[in-house]
Structure formats: C-alpha cells, structure tokens
Design an enzyme around this catalytic site. Structure first.
Site, mmCIF file in Angstrom:
data_model
loop_
_atom_site.group_PDB
_atom_site.id
_atom_site.type_symbol
_atom_site.label_atom_id
_atom_site.label_comp_id
_atom_site.label_asym_id
_atom_site.label_seq_id
_atom_site.Cartn_x
_atom_site.Cartn_y
_atom_site.Cartn_z
ATOM 1 N N HIS A 131 1.779 -2.833 1.289
ATOM 2 C CA HIS A 131 2.414 -4.028 0.733
ATOM 3 C C HIS A 131 3.874 -4.134 1.167
ATOM 4 O O HIS A 131 4.645 -4.866 0.564
ATOM 5 C CB HIS A 131 2.318 -4.031 -0.791
ATOM 6 C CG HIS A 131 0.949 -3.738 -1.312
ATOM 7 N ND1 HIS A 131 0.551 -2.472 -1.695
ATOM 8 C CD2 HIS A 131 -0.132 -4.537 -1.470
ATOM 9 C CE1 HIS A 131 -0.710 -2.499 -2.072
ATOM 10 N NE2 HIS A 131 -1.151 -3.734 -1.946
HETATM 11 S S1 FES Z 1 3.692 -0.923 -0.857
HETATM 12 FE FE1 FES Z 1 1.961 -0.978 -2.123
HETATM 13 S S2 FES Z 1 1.203 1.043 -1.986
HETATM 14 FE FE2 FES Z 1 2.994 1.093 -0.773
#
Ligand code: FES
Length: 218
Positions: free
Chosen positions: A166
C-alpha cells in the site's frame, strides 16, 4: 531476557543493488549451533507475516564481519524476517538531515517501537548496523530494500524501505514517513553485540529488560 542460548545456522542473502533479483546468496557466518542451513529469502519472500503470537525461538548469533557497507542481509528469528544493514557514512549522514527527518512521522522514535538502547537518531547500538524487524506496521507485508536515493521512488527519496502493498515508506533507520498507511516505525528487536562483529538477536545488553511483545505494533 534471553531465551535458552542455542544458535541456529542459517544462510542469508545479501541485497546489493535494490531488487530481489540482485540478491546474492552467501554463506553468512552464523556462530555456533548445529543443523541444516536453510535458504532464508525464498521463504520470507513468500510468507505473509501473520500477526500471531511470537513463536518460541532461541537467540540467533550473526557474524557481520562479511557484511559490506551498503549491503543488507535478511535472517529469520522467531519466524520473522530481520533486516540487518551495514549503513554507509553517506547513509548515516542522510539519516540526520533535516530535509529527511522533516518528512518522518516519528523521527525521534517516541513511540515504543524499539528498546531504549536504540532510541537514538540511528535506532541501533552501533550507528552503522541497523537491526530491524522487517514487517510493515500497516498490515504486515515485507518492505523492499531500496537504499539508493531517487529513482522510481522520486527525486526526494532518500533511500530506505518501500512496502509495495500500500505504498508505505521507511528510511534506513526504519522510521516511517508521514502520510503513508503504516502508523509506526519498524520495530527494533532485542539484540546485543557479543563481540566486535557478532550480534546476538533475541538477547538484550546487560541491564536491559526490553521485551518485543511490549511494543506498540509488530
Ligand atoms: S503499506 Fe500496507 S502492509 Fe505495508
């Protein structure tokens, strides 16, 4: 406090230039212990680090004498990837620059994500050696080692870790950037130096009772 003193030999992989394909498997010298070596990176590359209870595990001794400046090895301790980096003088300088620390959520390591002996600008015992639990504090993916500044992460990228799940970012001390999903810095596990070049992961220096289970988030 330390678990029973028993070390397990492991292979480790050195990351030399920023992509997993560049991992060069080396026989990292692991001090003591008996048993079959295992290839660490293929295992942790595929694991989805669950936030379950820490598995029981003995302290793990790692000889860092062959770890060159700029390189990282990854070992498993208590079923978790541990990133160990020999940071260059330039990388250490970057960690202290205000244009970098100003981008971080917790540049002073105020949140309880490390032992007191790593609550400093380099988040470690010896400045050059970072020792971090390699699990993103967002949802548990394993961040990628991206030590080179700039590149596809943008001109302002100072080098560090990028989590592809993410988009969370950390610097080379495991300090999380502001404005990304991950809420905390990467944890620092208990460890100490049992000689000039050998660390023991899972055991605090004398006088410390740090417990990894006590931190904000693994
Ligand atoms: S940014 Fe979501 S698990 Fe690393």
């Amino acid at each position: 406090m330390a678990d029973a003193a028993q070390s397990k030999p492991m292979d480790a992989h050195i990351h030399e230039s920023g992509t997993r394909r560049d991992f060069l498997q080396i026989a990292a010298t692991v001090v003591g212990g008996i048993g079959a070596a295992i290839a660490v990176w293929p295992l942790i590359d595929s694991m989805n680090a669950a936030k379950d209870t820490l598995a029981a595990g003995a302290p793990l001794d790692i000889d860092l004498s062959h770890l060159q400046p700029g390189q990282q090895i990854v070992v498993l301790w208590r079923s978790r990837p541990i990133f160990i980096v020999n940071r260059t003088p330039a990388e250490l300088k970057t960690l202290q620059e205000s244009q970098v620390t100003g981008l971080l959520r917790d540049s002073q390591s105020e949140a309880n994500q490390q032992p007191d002996y790593a609550k400093n600008w380099h988040r470690s015992i010896k400045p050059e050696f970072a020792v971090l639990v390699g699990i993103c504090t967002h949802l548990g993916c394993i961040p990628e080692f991206k030590p080179a500044p700039g590149g596809d992460l943008g001109a302002a990228w100072p080098g560090g870790y990028f989590c592809p799940c993410h988009g969370s970012r950390y610097d080379l001390a495991g300090r999380v950037f502001a404005g990304v999903p991950a809420p905390y810095n990467l944890p620092v596990p208990p460890y100490n130096f049992i000689s000039d070049s050998v660390i023991r992961i899972g055991e605090n220096p004398a006088g410390s009772a740090f417990n990894l289970n006590s931190i904000e988030q693994l």
